[in-house]
Write a protein that holds these residues in place. Structure first.
Motif, short mmCIF file in Angstrom:
data_model
loop_
_atom_site.label_atom_id
_atom_site.label_comp_id
_atom_site.label_asym_id
_atom_site.label_seq_id
_atom_site.Cartn_x
_atom_site.Cartn_y
_atom_site.Cartn_z
N ALA A 1 0.84 -1.20 0.00
CA ALA A 1 0.00 0.00 0.00
C ALA A 1 0.88 1.26 0.00
N ARG A 2 1.89 1.23 0.84
CA ARG A 2 2.73 2.42 0.99
C ARG A 2 3.46 2.77 -0.31
N TYR A 3 3.94 1.75 -1.02
CA TYR A 3 4.73 2.02 -2.22
C TYR A 3 3.94 1.89 -3.50
N ALA A 4 2.58 1.94 -3.36
CA ALA A 4 1.76 1.88 -4.58
C ALA A 4 2.02 3.12 -5.43
N LYS A 5 1.75 2.96 -6.72
CA LYS A 5 2.08 4.02 -7.67
C LYS A 5 1.20 5.25 -7.47
N ASP A 6 -0.08 5.01 -7.06
CA ASP A 6 -1.01 6.12 -6.97
C ASP A 6 -1.91 5.94 -5.77
N ARG B 1 3.00 -2.83 -10.15
CA ARG B 1 2.97 -1.51 -10.78
C ARG B 1 3.39 -0.41 -9.81
N SER C 1 5.56 2.38 -7.63
CA SER C 1 6.23 3.58 -8.13
C SER C 1 7.70 3.33 -8.44
N ARG C 2 8.46 2.74 -7.48
CA ARG C 2 9.88 2.56 -7.67
C ARG C 2 10.20 1.74 -8.92
#
Lengths: 606, 365
Positions: B291-296, B358, B360-361
Motif C-alpha cells: 500500500a505504501r509504495y503503490a504508484k497512486d 505496478r 512507483s519505484r
C-alpha cells in the motif's frame, strides 16, 4: 495498460505518510500481541486444566466396583459376601428434564432427590451421574421397558455387600455404606484418590477395622465417546480385584445360640478362649439388621433404630461401661494377698454391715455372713469383708491392681470404638472434681460400685488372666495372620500361682458349693468357675426397701456373671450382662451356663 | 532477470503458499469425521483450484481498471444482497446464500470487497490533504451504511460489522478531522443501546454468553467453552495431527468454518498456532508495504483496504475462538471452509500482486 494522468501520485517517503504507517504497524503489533498472550494463557497457563476438561469430554470412565473380601467364621462358615445389585445412572446432557417425573414414578425417588443428584453435574461432561444405587429387579425392568422415553438413562450392575445373617452378629461384622463427605476429605488428605464419592466404605465393626484388607481394587472400562455420547470404542480397561477374605475367631454356632439366649434382654454376652484371647462369640442386644444398613435405609427404619433408648447401634461389649459390682471382688482379693495385708486364712466377723467413721455400709445379706475367710467371702460375695479389705488397701493400691488386670485401659481388640472405662484414683478425683479422696469413698469402689466403670470385655480379659494362670491376652475377632497362630499375650500379671489358686478356688465355690451365689451355672460333669455381680444403677431413694421385682425395670440392678470352664484347663471364658436383670446369679448365670455347655459339649438345652 | 517473474512479490507469495499448505491439511483434519472425510473438503479443493487462475488473472490485469468498475460493482452487490434477503436460501436461520446453479454463493462476502473498492475510488477522487470533515464524509458514510443495514437485515451481524469496520478503517486511514472523529464516536456510543434493541434474540444471547459462558454451557456458551477447551488442550506441542478429540468427536461445533483455528490449535499446540500467526503477520506487513509504495492514491487505499480487511477478520476470528471477542460468525481468511470468501480473498490477493507489480519505484527503474 497504463492510465497515466488520471491518478493522484504521492510520495511514500513523506513525513506524514511515515507517521501513518508507524501508527498502523504499532496497532497491528498490539493486536497480534493480544492474540499471542491469549493463546499463551489458554495453551500454556491453563493447558493442564483445559486438557483435563477435554479428556472429561471424550473419555467416559465406567468404574467396576471390586467385590469386597468374604468373611468366614473360625470353621469356614460364610458370614459375609457379595451379590449383584443394580444402580441407575443419568448422562445429564442427554437427559430430558421433563422426564424427571416419569423417573420418579419408576424408582420411587422424589423429584427433588433426583434433581439434587443431578445438580452435581459440572455443566458439560458426559460422565454418567449415579442417581439411585439400589434398584430392585422390578425397577430395572421398568426402566428398561421405558428406555425409549428415557434418553440418557442407563442401568449398571455391581456387586454389593450382603450378610448371611443380618442380625446375630451385627456388632462384630459391622456394615458398609456410601462414604460421607467428611470421611472422603480426611482420607483424601492421607491417600488421595483411593476413594471417590459414591464408594462404599466399612462404617462399623470388622468392616471398618479391616477396611484396607477387605476393600478390593476397583476396575474400570474407559470408553471413547463423541459429543452426542455415542461410544466409539473401548479405550482401555482394568479388571477389578476382589479384596482379601478374612476368617474370624467367632464360632457362628455359638454366636447364633448366644443371640437366641439374649434376644429377650438388653445387655451383652461374650465368649472367649481364655488362653489365646480369641473371641468365640460377641452379642450385644438389642441389635439391628446390617443388611438394611448396607443398602438403602428408609427414614422409618433409621428412626426406629436411632430412637431406641437401648442404643441398638452400640456394641455394649466394648462401648458400654458399667459398674462391675461384685465381679470386681477378685481384684481386691489378689491385691490383698499380694500386698500381704491379709492371708487366706484370716477371718473377720460380718454382722451385716461395716462402719467407717460415722458411716454405715450394708452387706447385701441382712444379718451378715458370720465368720468369713477369703474363700467364703468370694463364694458368698461378702460385702463387709471387701469393704474392710478395700479400706486396708486404699484407693490407689486397688487402682494399681485394677490396672494390672487390664481395667481402665483399652483391651486392644481389633474392633473400632472401644471404651477404656474408669479406674478411680485419688489423683483422678482431685483432677476431675477438685476434691480430695475421702476414706469413705473407698468401701463403695471395693465392691465395684461408685466410680468404677468397666466394659464387659475388660472383665472377661481379667477373668481370663485368672483362668489361664496370669496372662493378659489381647482379645481379637480375626484369625490373623491366617497362616500362623499369633501370640496375643499383652502382659503377665506377675502374681504367684498360690494367690491365683486361692481366687480360682473361690470362683469354683461360687458355682459349686452350698451357699455359692451362682448354683444356676452348674453343669453336670464340667467344673464351672465364676462370679456373680449385682450392680446398682442410679435409682431414687424411694425404692430403697422395695423388693427388686416391684421396682420399675429401668431402675433394677444390672446382673453380671463371669465364668470359665473347665476349671482345670479352661477352654472358654464367658461374661454375661443383663441390664436391669436384678440379681446376677439369677438372671445371667443360666445364660453363661448354656453358652459353656453348648461350646464344650455341643448341648443345646431347650 | 525475467521481467514477468520479477513482477511477482515473493514476500507475499511464500507465506501465502505455506499458509495454503497448512490450510488444506488443517481443513482435511477438520472435515474428517468418524466415517471419513466429508464432501466439504473436496469442494474446498475445487475452490482452491478455481482461485489460483482468478488470483493470477487479477495480478496481471492493471488494478486501475477497477476504479471505473467500482460503482457498477457496488450497485450489483447491493442488488444481490437485496435479492438474498427477499428469496435467499436459509442457513442457520439466516438468508445469506444466493444460489447460482451448482454453487451457491454469499453476496454479503462480495460486499466486503465492494465497499473497499468504492471507498478507494471516492477518496482517490476527493482527496483532501488536511483531513475530512463531516460534510465531505456524508457520501462515504452513506456508502457504508446501505450495505451495513441490508446485511444486518439478513441477518448477518458478523459480516455487517466487518463491512462497517473496513469502511471506518479506510476513512481513518484517509485522514479525518479530529473534531469530526470525536463527533462520530459520540454518535456511535449513543446509537449502541438503540442497536441492542434492534438485535435479534440469538445475537443478544451470543453477546451475553460471551460475557458469561458458564451461565449456559450447553446453549449459547457451548461454542465458546468447547473452543477454549480445544485450544487449551493443545498445550505446547498439540495433541497431534488428526488426533484432536474436540473436533473429531464433534464437541467443537462448526469446526471447519468459524472455529477452524481451534482445530489447528488443538492439534499443533502453541507452537503451531505461533507459526500460523507468523505467516499471517508476514502477509499483513507485506500488504501494508505494498500500500505504501503503490504508484497512486487509488492503489494505496485499495491495498490498505484489502490488507485491513484481512487483518480485521483474522483478529476477530481468532479473538472469537479464544474467547476474547463475542461469537459473531466471522471466518478465518484462507483457513475456513467457504467458497465465496476463498475466491474473493484470492482475487484480492491478485489485486495486491498487481498493485505491487505496478509500484512507483519499479516504473522509475
Amino acid at each position: 495498460m497504463s492510465y497515466n494522468g488520471e491518478f493522484n501520485a504521492y510520495d511514500p517517503e513523506d513525513l506524514k505518510t511515515r507517521r501513518t504507517y508507524r501508527i498502523l504497524f504499532i496497532m497491528m503489533a498490539a493486536l497480534i500481541s493480544i492474540i499471542v498472550i491469549r493463546l499463551w494463557y489458554l495453551q500454556i497457563y491453563m493447558g493442564t486444566q483445559l486438557e483435563y476438561y477435554s479428556q472429561n469430554n471424550h473419555l467416559r470412565r465406567i468404574d467396576i466396583i471390586a467385590p469386597r473380601g468374604d468373611i468366614y467364621d473360625r470353621n469356614g462358615v460364610l458370614l459375609a459376601s457379595n451379590n449383584v445389585s443394580y444402580s441407575l445412572y443419568i448422562t445429564p446432557p442427554q437427559f430430558k428434564d421433563r422426564e424427571t417425573k416419569r423417573l420418579s414414578d419408576i424408582t420411587g425417588m422424589s423429584v427433588t432427590d433426583i434433581s439434587s443428584r443431578l445438580s452435581t453435574w459440572d455443566g458439560f461432561s458426559y460422565t454418567p451421574i449415579l442417581v439411585d444405587p439400589y434398584l430392585s429387579w422390578e425397577q430395572v425392568s421398568e426402566v428398561l421397558a421405558n428406555k425409549p422415553f428415557l434418553p440418557g438413562i442407563s442401568v449398571q450392575w455391581q456387586t454389593r455387600r450382603y450378610y448371611v445373617n443380618g442380625k446375630d452378629m451385627s456388632h462384630v461384622l459391622g456394615y458398609v455404606r456410601e462414604i460421607s463427605g467428611g470421611e472422603l476429605a480426611s482420607i483424601d488428605g492421607k491417600r488421595p484418590g483411593r476413594y471417590v464419592s459414591g464408594d462404599f466404605i466399612g462404617k462399623y465393626g470388622i468392616e471398618r477395622a479391616y477396611e484396607d484388607e477387605l476393600r478390593g481394587r476397583d476396575g474400570a472400562i474407559v470408553k471413547l465417546v463423541d459429543a452426542s455420547g455415542r461410544e466409539i470404542r473401548t479405550y482401555t480397561s482394568i479388571n477389578p480385584v476382589q479384596g482379601e477374605s478374612i476368617s474370624l475367631t467367632i464360632d457362628a454356632g455359638l454366636q447364633s445360640y448366644t443371640a437366641s439366649l439374649m434376644k429377650d434382654y438388653v445387655g451383652c454376652a461374650i465368649a472367649m478362649d481364655p488362653s489365646t484371647g480369641a473371641v468365640l462369640a460377641m452379642v450385644s442386644v438389642p441389635s439391628f439388621d446390617i443388611n438394611d444398613f448396607s443398602s438403602y435405609l428408609t427414614p422409618d427404619q433409621w428412626m426406629k433404630v436411632a430412637s431406641n433408648p437401648d442404643h441398638p447401634m452400640e456394641n455394649k461389649c466394648i462401648q458400654g461401661t458399667f459398674a462391675p459390682g461384685s465381679t470386681y471382688k477378685p481384684v481386691l482379693a489378689i491385691a490383698g494377698l499380694n500386698e500381704h495385708v491379709i492371708t487366706p486364712e484370716k477371718t473377720i466377723h460380718d454382722p451385716g454391715f461395716f462402719v467407717l467413721g460415722n458411716r454405715i455400709y450394708h452387706d447385701w445379706k441382712k444379718g451378715g455372713h458370720g465368720t468369713v475367710d477369703m474363700h467364703k467371702a468370694i463364694v458368698q460375695s461378702c460385702d463387709t469383708y471387701f469393704y474392710r479389705l478395700g479400706t486396708l488397701l486404699g484407693v490407689d493400691t486397688i487402682a494399681k491392681y485394677a490396672n494390672l488386670l487390664g481395667f481402665g485401659k483399652l483391651t486392644g481388640i481389633d474392633l473400632p470404638s472401644e471404651k477404656p472405662g474408669l479406674v478411680p484414683t485419688s489423683a483422678w478425683k482431685e483432677q476431675t472434681f477438685h476434691e480430695q479422696w475421702y476414706p469413705g469413698d473407698t468401701p463403695s469402689i471395693s465392691i465395684g460400685q461408685g466410680y468404677d466403670l468397666v466394659t464387659p470385655l475388660q472383665l472377661l480379659v481379667a477373668y481370663s488372666a485368672i483362668a489361664n494362670g496370669g496372662s493378659i491376652m489381647r482379645p481379637h475377632v480375626v484369625l490373623y495372620p491366617t497362616a500362623t497362630t499369633g501370640d496375643y499375650t499383652v502382659s503377665r500379671l506377675g502374681i504367684s500361682k498360690k494367690i491365683l489358686d486361692v481366687v480360682r478356688a473361690g470362683l469354683l465355690g461360687v458355682v459349686n458349693e452350698p451357699g455359692g451365689t451362682a448354683p444356676g451355672a452348674r453343669i453336670k460333669g464340667i467344673l464351672v468357675a465364676g462370679k456373680t455381680g449385682t450392680a446398682q444403677v442410679i435409682r431414687e431413694s424411694k425404692f430403697k426397701d422395695t423388693p427388686e421385682s416391684m421396682i420399675p425395670v429401668k431402675y433394677r440392678d444390672n446382673a453380671w456373671f463371669v465364668a470359665f470352664a473347665p476349671y482345670s484347663a479352661p477352654r472358654i471364658a464367658v461374661v454375661v450382662l443383663v441390664e436391669h436383670g436384678g440379681h446376677g446369679g439369677f438372671a445371667s448365670s443360666p445364660i453363661a451356663r448354656n453358652m459353656i455347655d453348648y461350646y464344650l459339649r455341643g448341648v443345646r438345652p431347650q | 532477470m525475467n521481467r514477468k517473474t520479477s513482477l511477482l512479490d515473493y514476500n507475499l507469495l511464500v507465506p501465502f503458499g505455506l499458509l495454503m499448505i497448512v490450510s488444506v491439511m488443517n481443513l482435511y483434519s477438520a472435515t474428517k469425521g468418524i466415517h471419513g472425510v466429508s464432501d466439504a473438503f473436496y469442494r474446498q479443493l475445487i475452490w482452491f483450484g478455481l482461485g489460483i487462475p482468478v488470483m493470477f488473472f487479477f495480478a496481471y490485469v492493471d488494478y486501475r481498471m477497477l476504479k471505473k468498475l467500482s460503482f457498477a460493482f457496488y450497485v450489483l452487490t447491493l442488488v444481490l444482497v437485496v435479492l438474498t434477503v427477499i428469496r435467499g436460501r436459509s442457513a442457520y436461520g439466516a438468508q445469506r446464500w444466493f444460489s447460482l446453479g451448482i454453487f451457491s454463493f454469499q453476496p454479503s462476502e462480495l460486499a466486503k470487497f465492494s465497499i473497499l473498492l468504492i471507498l478507494a475510488n471516492y477518496f482517490d477522487d476527493h482527496w483532501l490533504e488536511h483531513g475530512f470533515g463531516l460534510r465531505q464524509l456524508l457520501v462515504p458514510l452513506t456508502y457504508i451504511l446501505i450495505p451495513f443495514v441490508l446485511i444486518l437485515k439478513q441477518p448477518d451481524l458478523g459480516t455487517a460489522i466487518i463491512v462497517a469496520l473496513i469502511g471506518i478503517s479506510i476513512i481513518l486511514f484517509s485522514k479525518i478531522k479530529i473534531r469530526t472523529f470525536f463527533l462520530l464516536l459520540t454518535a456511535l456510543i449513543v446509537i449502541m443501546p438503540v442497536g441492542w434493541h434492534f438485535m435479534k434474540g440469538y445475537q443478544k444471547t451470543r453477546l451475553l454468553a460471551f460475557v458469561d459462558p458458564y451461565k449456559d454451557p450447553l446453549g449459547s456458551g457451548y461454542h465458546l467453552l468447547q473452543s477454549r477447551i480445544a485450544i487449551g488442550s493443545g498445550r505446547l506441542t498439540g495433541v497431534g495431527y488428526l488426533k484432536g478429540t474436540q473436533s473429531h468427536l464433534n464437541f467443537l461445533p462448526e469446526s471447519h468454518t468459524d472455529f477452524i483455528f481451534s482445530v489447528l490449535a488443538e492439534e499443533w499446540g502453541f507452537i503451531g498456532s505461533m507459526v500460523v500467526i507468523a505467516l499471517f503477520t508476514f502477509i499483513f506487513i507485506e500488504g501494508f508495504t505494498i500500500a505504501r509504495y503503490a504508484k497512486d492514491r487509488f492503489g494505496v487505499i485499495l491495498a490498505f483496504g484489502i490488507t485491513a480487511s484481512l487483518t480485521l477478520q483474522f483478529f476477530i476470528n481468532i479473538g472469537m475462538s479464544t474467547g476474547i471477542l463475542p461469537v459473531v460468525g466471522i471466518t478465518l481468511p484462507f483457513m475456513s471452509y467457504g467458497g465465496t470468501s476463498l475466491l474473493l480473498f484470492m482475487a484480492e490477493f491478485g489485486i495486491l500482486l498487481s498493485i505491487h507489480a505496478r509500484r512507483s519505484r519499479f516504473e522509475e527503474v
